[in-house]
Design a protein around this motif. Structure first.
Motif: not given
Length: 359
Positions: A18-19, A346-347, A349-351, A353-354
């Protein structure tokens, strides 16, 4: 390489990388991409363990990538003898157990390699493998210690112990991802190596160690293989049985607990290519320190730019008067960030997704 028993390469291809978004995605993970050469990371991995002394590889992959893995390996004449398709990810220890069982569970040496690493000096890698083989034949579990050149906090480290035979040492201890000051101390001490996640051992030695240190994992993997479905070279472990396996890395489950564990320190131009910064570090740069690359349909126009990594597989990227940037365009996504901050993808991608979940 002359070996009495051919080495079976075991290629672990389950990661999603993912990175390296936006080029690397769950549908097209990093090991399937051509990032450092004409060939993909997976193809380069298979090619460095091919030819005399090596059997055809056993590949452990995500079921959704089966067609892609087969096509890529066939394209470089490195078709797998078995393609184990995990119904669910369970980390490296169970994945390697499946491969050891498929390999027959006997004296065959297994060379376990992640599918998405760079090794620039393949001859040095082969020499390290050759140095390890006598101990491997004797039942030792061997890992390869990467010659460290920075106080890396993102890798595990290995304290290199006393020499057992030419170039092969006891592992004094494994060190988890360290804080910065500890990493600096280990680098300065000179008796530590990075843990690169590449291993060599007999199939029976690994399964025997697992029987002692995590019998529940071994049992789940054996049940999954007993009930496996096979179609040509594809192996589908039983999903319910495999899901019962604890999710654990080979380092935690076996290497840190087993008795006869050795390390071969080696300098072989290794990188785990864990970020866009890491790719810039190993890329061929122009006179201004830029690494520009385009895929099909991509275009880069740059004026007065320095020390940038720029990649596009479809869009035109135009840049003027900028320095120290990472710019990556893939599909409808564009990533822009300063060099040195690519671990933060990575952070990001989380954002993403959210926000997608809210939409």
């Amino acid at each position: 390489m002359q070996h009495s028993t051919p080495i079976i390469p075991v290629i672990l291809s389950g990661g999603s990388g993912t990175r390296l978004w936006p080029m690397s995605t769950p549908a097209m993970p990093k090991q399937m991409l051509a990032l450092t050469a004409q060939e993909s990371m997976l193809q380069l991995t298979a090619q460095r363990a091919r030819g005399e002394g090596f059997a055809a590889p056993i590949v452990v992959a995500n079921a959704q990538h089966a067609d892609m893995v087969e096509a890529q390996l066939e394209a470089v004449d490195a078709a797998a003898q078995a393609l184990i398709l995990e119904p669910v990810g369970r980390n490296t220890a169970p994945a390697i157990a499946l491969a050891a069982i498929v390999a027959g569970g006997g004296a065959a040496p297994l060379l376990v390699m992640p599918s998405d690493h760079v090794i620039a000096d393949v001859a040095a890698f082969h020499a390290a493998v050759d140095a390890a083989l006598p101990l491997v034949a004797d039942g030792w579990l061997v890992t390869f210690g990467i010659d460290p050149h920075a106080p890396e906090t993102g890798y595990g480290w290995i304290k290199v112990g006393s020499e057992i035979s030419g170039g092969v040492h006891r592992v004094a201890r494994f060190v988890e991802k360290p804080p910065r000051d500890a990493a600096e101390a280990m680098l300065a001490a000179g008796d530590h190596a990075w843990n690169g996640g590449i291993f060599l051992f007999r199939a029976d030695a690994y399964l025997g160690a697992l029987a002692i240190h995590d019998p529940a994992m071994l049992s789940a993997c054996q049940h999954a293989m007993d009930a496996a479905r096979r179609a040509g070279t594809r192996v589908y472990p039983d999903a319910e049985a495999f899901a019962a396996a604890p999710s654990d890395s080979i380092d935690y489950a076996v290497m840190e607990k087993a008795e006869r564990v050795a390390v071969v320190p080696v300098s072989m131009g290794w990188s785990d290519l864990g970020s866009w910064d890491a790719l810039h570090e190993i890329s061929d740069l122009d006179s201004d320190g830029n690494a520009h690359a385009t895929g099909e349909g991509g275009e880069i126009v740059a004026i007065d730019t320095a020390n940038c990594l720029v990649r596009s597989d479809g869009l035109r990227i135009a840049m003027v008067g900028v320095a120290d940037l990472i710019v990556v365009a893939s599909g409808s996504d564009v990533l822009i960030l300063p060099r040195g901050r690519s671990q933060e993808v990575k952070a990001l991608i989380e954002k993403i997704k959210a926000s997608a979940a809210k939409a």
